[in-house]
Design an enzyme around this catalytic site. Structure first.
Site, short mmCIF file in Angstrom:
data_model
loop_
_atom_site.label_atom_id
_atom_site.label_comp_id
_atom_site.label_asym_id
_atom_site.label_seq_id
_atom_site.Cartn_x
_atom_site.Cartn_y
_atom_site.Cartn_z
CG ASP A 1 -45.89 16.53 3.71
OD1 ASP A 1 -44.52 16.98 2.75
OD2 ASP A 1 -45.58 16.16 5.21
CG ASP B 1 -46.61 19.36 9.10
OD1 ASP B 1 -46.89 19.71 8.52
OD2 ASP B 1 -45.38 19.29 9.18
CG ASP C 1 -46.99 19.66 4.51
OD1 ASP C 1 -46.04 20.40 3.47
OD2 ASP C 1 -46.97 19.38 5.46
#
Length: 670
Positions: free
Chosen positions: A350, A557, A561
């Protein structure tokens, strides 16, 4: 919390774990060795006679006590494991009058078993030591008076006093005082972290998850020279340290693919060994060989074929690796994610908060022709002080550094009457003039002079380089444009390079930002592929696409996600110490918000995989050599010596993972 709980022991479920159990088993094995050697010496010197048999029988008793207990427990549960095979061999040796051979079998087996238990206990104690980090009592303010109470009696909202150079007793936030905390036991950070009080105690207590990392503290961390008042936000049983210890212990129950293979192998192999023994006895009867000789050889084969080293090969390595990871600030939830992570070659990241800092920064202030940068920044700063938008907060935070020695707040111009134009910009009044700050599209929609061509071109260039741009207009003059960006973490590029050195060949960044913004960050940190403009469900699709080609880890995190992480081969959460959700959802959790933990766990998991493979080949190789050797006449004594020696080698090899180096941590300490 039961820190002595040991699920899934390698040789029989009744193994006496815990320090006292290990010591008792070792003492029993040493007694067996002593009486056996005494009988052997008497026999070799010709002074034995009737006295040697009681000594060998005593060796049977001391050497077979714990083995018999474990065998009975496993047989009651319908399983036949290594202990059972050893007892059959020892009983068979006694039945044909080979008391000395049976005694050496049980003596060496019990001694090897005890040393193995001691070594494995060392790995377990490295994990259990985490649970001893938190103090058992705390100084808590009761009616403005410090009172020492057990940590179990602390409640959310209590204020505890943390004196200099003592451990923090509970998770919470700093209400007053400043200092530096050694958080290495929880997050793996090698240097102390500065802490300061929260601005609003009531708001912090209402939403502890929103407290900045610079004010958040964890139970078990070590305070520096400053005194702190800490407000408790979690009960003792729910604090981060307790969760980590509990999850690391539970990790032992989560078997890896290799462990599942060896378990299935043993279920077939052990009955196969018994069948082989029956065949050998039958062949001896058909060939007319004396029964004693046939039976002795069959018992030697039984010893040689027992897969002790195979049974312990994977659990020992997994336990050592999980313990080492926990000491390094990484929570690995069992052997399955450990092995899978050690094999993968693709990682999806991410962007926001993982490869970047997760907050925009003011990176450029481009003044228009004839305008000084000081006027541009002061005007923007005066207006944006009135806004709570993240981009405005970035200007307020970073503009003073670009201004240099800024004047006192009272000397700065004050804006009034802020009005937001949703999705486009803001307007306010400053010294009687109207100020507009916003996007190029917003500027073009305003009445009055157009954006100067040079300023328009510079704004376009900044946007193409991944910046979010804000044009500043005061009255009828355009003062310039501001460029903001969620900057890459300072260590992101180095981390990516280290991962390549460890064998990760494909790295992909997934982002909800505009493709141009994502491309800029991807180039800066060294990504192979960049996917921008993704919604959460699009990230799930991208991870599924990557996983269809090969094993893939997703780094995020652990909250936003979570769906993408769940769809990956291994989900990895960063900054999990401050997030209960991240701790629960991730397969691997980096306890600190530090990307540098990723190369550490990548290298450790790869080393663990190599050691597991080494142990498997060694244990299977020993069986492959010993079985033919015993069929050809090798006795029980030499067979059990090689057999137990290989088991100890496997355990010692696995324990090397406890000393796996953290290169960056060593550098930081130097």
């Amino acid at each position: 919390m039961n820190t002595n709980r040991t699920p899934n022991p390698p040789r029989g479920d009744g193994h006496a774990h815990g320090f006292l159990g290990e010591r008792a088993e070792l003492v029993s094995a040493l007694l067996a060795l002593t009486v056996y050697l005494t009988g052997l010496i008497l026999e070799l010197t010709g002074n034995g006679g009737p006295a040697t048999l009681p000594l060998f029988v005593a060796a049977y008793v001391f050497g077979g006590f714990f083995t018999l207990r474990e065998a009975l427990l496993t047989v009651r549960r319908g399983r036949f494991q290594v202990d059972f095979l050893m007892l059959i061999a020892a009983a068979g040796a006694a039945a044909i009058g080979k008391w000395e051979e049976g005694a050496v079998l049980l003596v060496l087996f019990s001694l090897g078993h005890a040393l193995e238990g001691y070594a494995m206990g060392r790995a377990r104690r490295s994990i259990e030591a985490l649970g001893e980090l938190a103090p058992r009592s705390a100084l808590v303010l009761r009616a403005a008076t410090p009172v020492e109470v057990p940590v179990e009696e602390l409640v959310v909202g209590d204020t505890v006093l943390v004196r200099p150079h003592t451990r923090v007793p509970a998770d919470g936030f700093v209400a007053s005082g400043t200092g530096s905390l050694d958080q290495s036991a929880i997050t793996g950070e090698s240097i102390p972290v500065d802490k300061q009080p929260v601005a609003d105690r009531a708001a912090a207590l209402a939403d502890p998850a929103a407290v900045d990392a610079g004010s958040r503290v964890f139970a078990g961390t070590v305070n520096g020279a400053g005194a702190l008042d800490v407000v408790v936000t979690r009960l003792a049983r729910d604090n981060t340290l307790a969760r980590v210890v509990r999850m690391v212990q539970e990790a032992e129950e989560r078997t890896s693919p290799t462990q599942r293979f060896t378990d299935r192998f043993q279920k077939v192999f052990v009955p196969g060994v018994l069948a082989l023994v029956a065949v050998l006895l039958g062949i001896g009867a058909l060939t007319g060989e004396p029964f004693a000789d046939t039976f002795y050889r069959a018992m030697a084969v039984l010893v040689a074929a027992s897969p002790c080293a195979l049974a312990i090969a994977t659990p020992a390595a997994v336990l050592s690796a999980v313990g080492r990871a926990a000491r390094g600030g990484v929570l690995v939830k069992g052997g399955a994610p450990l092995e899978e992570f050690g094999r993968l070659r693709t990682i999806a990241f991410d962007k926001t908060g993982t490869l970047t800092e997760g907050r925009p920064r003011l990176t450029e202030a481009e003044a228009a022709d004839g305008v000084g940068p000081q006027e541009l920044l002061r005007t923007a700063l005066a207006v944006q002080r009135l806004s709570d938008h993240p981009l405005a907060q970035a200007v307020v935070r970073d503009a003073p550094a670009l201004l240099g020695a800024a004047p006192a707040r009272s000397a700065e111009p004050a804006a009034v009457n802020l009005r937001a134009v949703i999705g486009r910009g803001v307007t306010a009044e400053l010294d009687g003039e109207e100020v507009h700050i916003g996007s190029l599209a917003y500027a073009d929609s305003l009445a009055g002079p157009p954006v100067p061509a040079a300023l328009r071109e510079r704004t376009r260039q900044l946007a193409e380089s991944g910046r979010t741009t804000m044009l500043v207009r005061r009255g009828e003059r355009y003062l310039g444009t501001l460029g903001l960006m969620d900057a890459p973490r300072p260590d992101a590029a180095d981390t990516v390079a280290e991962l390549r050195g460890l064998g990760v060949t494909r790295m992909v960044m997934l982002s909800g930002d505009d493709q141009r913004v994502a491309d800029e960050v991807g180039r800066a940190v060294g990504m192979d592929e960049v996917r921008g403009g993704l919604m959460p469900q699009d990230k799930v699709t991208e991870v599924a696409r990557l996983r269809a080609a090969e094993r893939t880890a997703m780094i995020g995190d652990g909250v936003n996600d979570a769906p993408a992480m769940a769809g990956a081969t291994v989900g990895v959460a960063m900054g999990a110490a401050g997030s209960a959700v991240a701790l629960e959802t991730a397969d691997i959790a980096l306890m600190s918000d530090d990307l540098r933990r990723l190369p550490f766990i990548t290298g450790l998991s790869r080393r663990a995989g190599r050691i597991i493979r080494q142990n498997l080949w060694l244990s299977l190789g020993i069986v492959a050599v010993l079985v033919p050797a015993t069929v050809m006449g090798m006795g029980i004594g030499p067979a059990v010596l090689v057999h137990e020696g290989s088991t100890l080698i496997v355990v010692a090899n696995a324990l090397r993972l406890l000393r796996y180096p953290d290169v960056r941590e060593a550098r930081a300490r130097r």
